[in-house]
Design an enzyme around this catalytic site. Structure first.
Site, short mmCIF file in Angstrom:
data_model
loop_
_atom_site.label_atom_id
_atom_site.label_comp_id
_atom_site.label_asym_id
_atom_site.label_seq_id
_atom_site.Cartn_x
_atom_site.Cartn_y
_atom_site.Cartn_z
NE ARG A 78 46.74 42.23 7.69
CZ ARG A 78 46.95 42.14 6.28
NH1 ARG A 78 48.07 42.53 5.75
NH2 ARG A 78 45.98 41.47 5.82
NE ARG A 101 33.06 54.03 2.56
CZ ARG A 101 33.96 54.70 2.30
NH1 ARG A 101 34.25 55.97 2.70
NH2 ARG A 101 34.97 54.54 1.23
CG HIS A 159 31.78 58.70 5.32
ND1 HIS A 159 33.09 57.91 4.60
CD2 HIS A 159 32.77 59.82 5.47
CE1 HIS A 159 33.93 58.36 4.75
NE2 HIS A 159 33.99 59.39 5.16
CB SER A 207 42.27 35.17 19.36
OG SER A 207 42.49 36.34 19.75
CB SER A 257 45.78 37.34 5.44
OG SER A 257 47.09 38.12 5.55
CD GLU A 312 44.55 40.64 9.46
OE1 GLU A 312 45.43 40.07 10.65
OE2 GLU A 312 45.12 40.51 8.49
CG ASP A 358 33.55 47.95 2.54
OD1 ASP A 358 33.40 48.99 3.61
OD2 ASP A 358 34.17 48.09 1.93
#
Length: 184
Positions: A45, A56, A59, A87, A148, A151, A159
């Site tokens: 992930r 991006r 872009h 890790s 999670s 990620e 972003d």
């Protein structure tokens, strides 16, 4: 708890992002802008989050690549390899970091573990908050399973880097859209 309560808890956990060093982020942004080409890598992930960052960057008109993709060019001395690894010990990513260093390029680690193998190979690093995936959900730092939280923070951090690079380059969404895929 119901689903919306879990969502609220996840959003609360993401506030931990305030502990990320702005100075380290600015150093990484400078490296991105100075590199001839930027390569991004991660596994699982984390790799998806890295790929979204490469997209991006493209872009924005910054040559960005993902190792292992068919059209990825060779890594050279003035290039930057950004490795996203909670890790910092994922064997395939350690190998990439070692190879990039041997070719004279710059390695950046975005990791929970800056003292890891990848962290120690890196020329620059951004320490991300979060719990290692083998402790997540049990550590008290996060209710979420495995990696999670890391990620999610990766996606948001990348972003935020894009927004800062947009600002530095005087770019906006309309200009970026001209480089968006148009064959789908």
């Amino acid at each position: 708890m119901n689903t919306t309560q879990y969502l609220g808890s996840i959003l609360d956990e993401l506030r931990i992002s305030e502990t990320i060093s702005d100075s380290d982020a600015e150093t990484l942004i400078h490296a991105v802008l100075e590199a001839d080409k930027v390569f991004v890598a991660g596994a699982g992930r984390s790799g998806f989050m890295a790929k979204s960052f490469a997209m991006r960057l493209g872009h924005l008109g910054i040559p960005a690549h993902v190792p292992g993709e068919t059209t990825t060019p060779g890594f050279e001395e003035r290039d930057l390899m950004i490795i996203a690894s909670g890790s910092g010990e994922t064997k395939s990513l350690v190998s990439m970091a070692e190879k990039a260093k041997s070719l004279g390029g710059t390695v950046a680690a975005v990791t929970i573990s800056p003292d890891s193998t990848i962290g120690n190979l890196a020329d620059l690093k951004v320490k991300m908050p979060g719990a290692p995936k083998d402790q997540s959900g049990d550590s008290g730092e996060t209710i979420q399973p495995m990696g999670s939280l890391f990620e999610q923070l990766l996606l948001l951090f990348f972003d935020a880097l894009i927004l800062r690079i947009m600002e530095k380059k005087g770019m906006n969404t309309k200009k970026m859209y001209g480089k968006h895929a148009n064959l789908e």
